[in-house]
Design a protein around this motif. Structure first.
Motif, PDB file in Angstrom:
ATOM      1  N   VAL A  92       0.927  -1.194  -0.103  1.00  0.00           N
ATOM      2  CA  VAL A  92       0.145   0.100  -0.056  1.00  0.00           C
ATOM      3  C   VAL A  92       0.928   1.319  -0.071  1.00  0.00           C
ATOM      4  O   VAL A  92       0.972   2.064  -0.819  1.00  0.00           O
ATOM      5  CB  VAL A  92      -0.941  -0.074   1.179  1.00  0.00           C
ATOM      6  N   GLU A  93       1.724   1.553   0.969  1.00  0.00           N
ATOM      7  CA  GLU A  93       2.086   2.758   1.189  1.00  0.00           C
ATOM      8  C   GLU A  93       3.549   2.814   0.084  1.00  0.00           C
ATOM      9  O   GLU A  93       3.557   3.867  -0.509  1.00  0.00           O
ATOM     10  CB  GLU A  93       3.112   2.820   2.495  1.00  0.00           C
ATOM     11  N   LEU A  96       1.663   3.637  -3.386  1.00  0.00           N
ATOM     12  CA  LEU A  96       1.366   4.779  -3.454  1.00  0.00           C
ATOM     13  C   LEU A  96       2.393   5.952  -3.647  1.00  0.00           C
ATOM     14  O   LEU A  96       2.059   7.093  -4.252  1.00  0.00           O
ATOM     15  CB  LEU A  96       0.308   5.119  -2.213  1.00  0.00           C
ATOM     16  N   GLU A 145      -6.649  -2.035  -0.736  1.00  0.00           N
ATOM     17  CA  GLU A 145      -6.285  -0.687  -0.267  1.00  0.00           C
ATOM     18  C   GLU A 145      -5.630   0.032  -1.073  1.00  0.00           C
ATOM     19  O   GLU A 145      -5.679   1.324  -1.145  1.00  0.00           O
ATOM     20  CB  GLU A 145      -5.535  -0.875   1.237  1.00  0.00           C
ATOM     21  N   GLN A 148      -7.676   1.315  -4.154  1.00  0.00           N
ATOM     22  CA  GLN A 148      -8.498   2.402  -3.375  1.00  0.00           C
ATOM     23  C   GLN A 148      -7.638   3.959  -3.661  1.00  0.00           C
ATOM     24  O   GLN A 148      -8.013   4.653  -4.115  1.00  0.00           O
ATOM     25  CB  GLN A 148      -9.128   2.248  -2.165  1.00  0.00           C
ATOM     26  N   GLY A 149      -6.467   3.709  -3.069  1.00  0.00           N
ATOM     27  CA  GLY A 149      -5.493   4.747  -2.937  1.00  0.00           C
ATOM     28  C   GLY A 149      -5.023   5.405  -4.501  1.00  0.00           C
ATOM     29  O   GLY A 149      -5.198   6.672  -4.833  1.00  0.00           O
ATOM     30  N   LYS A 152      -8.012   7.192  -5.893  1.00  0.00           N
ATOM     31  CA  LYS A 152      -8.335   8.597  -5.542  1.00  0.00           C
ATOM     32  C   LYS A 152      -7.226   9.335  -5.849  1.00  0.00           C
ATOM     33  O   LYS A 152      -7.432  10.547  -6.470  1.00  0.00           O
ATOM     34  CB  LYS A 152      -8.049   8.468  -3.998  1.00  0.00           C
TER      35      LYS A 152
END
Length: 312
Positions: A92-93, A96, A145, A148-149, A152
């Motif tokens: 995730v991190e 992104l 997740e 979704q990021g 966005k």
């Protein structure tokens, strides 16, 4: 000529993808991976380091598309204290962070290799793109997740995002469940999987690479989610027999009822493994085929044959 960066370029998906792109005159492909590649590699790769802290600023100028195939995955016996936190840190991190760098540098499109696990790990009917996500494991949750990021970020910037969710990917030297099945058959181990009547969607590495290439510049792919697959659903028993034929070795399968296997696996604490072997997971790729005007180039039989032709 479009300039492409591929993360995870030394991995199971990234390596054949980079090789494919380097064979064409349409793309200028650059591969990056976590660590410096072993000497003698015929593909020049850049060391990326830890995804969470990776800095691609030197490589991003002029890049049109970033294909993100790097991830934390295929960890059968996780030894970290908090697996979910570690999956989030990398998948995730890290994802992104790269995507924000790409958007800031003017990259036009970010192609993210996600997982069908976002939909779930067992299906009563073929999964569709518009189904409610139901990730059941930390890896799949982290992919959801990240998705979704990314969406966005796409809404806040001019960078397009394309998400691809493959089911089990098979190919030469495949990790995970497929690699385990191959080793069992290669050793001639008798397997109690001769009477399994489930339905599983798979995707051969050559079909997946072809789909990813389609998503590089297809106008209709922008800000879409696509499910990947070979377009055929087969049982675990059929898969094992197909692997045996492709290897030129008999699959020694004993017809044990699935219910009995499920019961035994539950007693032994192997319920999750049994679900992967005995349960159904089907994928509806109709949106992928129709919107992209795409068809899987190879059948399952052809994909398995190519898999073992290449590895011999």
């Amino acid at each position: 000529m479009a300039k492409i960066i591929i993360t995870g370029a030394s991995g199971f998906i990234g390596s054949p993808l980079l090789s494919k792109l380097k064979q064409t005159s349409e793309f200028q492909a650059v591969g990056v991976c976590r660590r410096s590649p072993q000497s003698g590699s015929d593909l020049r790769l850049h060391a990326l380091g830890d995804l969470q802290y990776a800095d691609l600023s030197a490589l991003l100028p002029g890049v049109d598309v970033l294909i993100h195939a790097a991830a934390r995955a295929h960890i059968m016996k996780d030894e970290v204290a908090d697996p979910m936190a570690e999956y989030r840190r990398v998948n995730v991190e890290g994802t992104l962070s790269l995507a924000r760098q790409a958007a800031a540098a003017g990259v036009k499109r970010f192609v993210f290799i996600s997982s069908i696990g976002v939909n779930g790990n067992i299906s009563t009917r073929p999964f569709r793109v518009d189904d409610q996500p139901n990730p059941a494991e930390p890896y799949a949750q982290s992919k959801w997740e990240a998705e979704q990021g990314l969406m966005k970020l796409a809404a806040e910037t001019s960078m397009e995002v394309v998400i691809i969710r493959p089911p089990l990917v098979y190919g030469p030297d495949a990790p995970g469940n497929f690699g385990s099945l191959v080793r069992w058959i290669e050793k001639g181990v008798p397997l109690p999987l001769g009477a399994i009547h489930n339905k599983r969607s798979l995707v051969g590495i050559d079909n997946l690479v072809d789909l990813i290439v389609h998503c590089i510049d297809h106008p209709a792919a922008a800000n879409q989610v696509f499910l990947a697959g070979d377009g055929e659903d087969i049982s675990t028993t059929e898969l094992l027999r197909g692997v045996g034929r492709a290897m030129g070795k008999p699959a020694r399968l004993i017809p044990v009822p699935a219910g009995l296997l499920q019961f035994g696996a539950t007693l032994l604490g192997r319920k999750a493994m049994a679900q992967r072997l005995l349960g159904s997971l089907q994928v509806d790729i109709s949106k992928t085929c129709e919107l992209l005007d795409w068809k899987p180039p190879y059948t399952v039989e052809e994909g398995l044959r190519r898999c073992f032709e290449r590895s011999n």
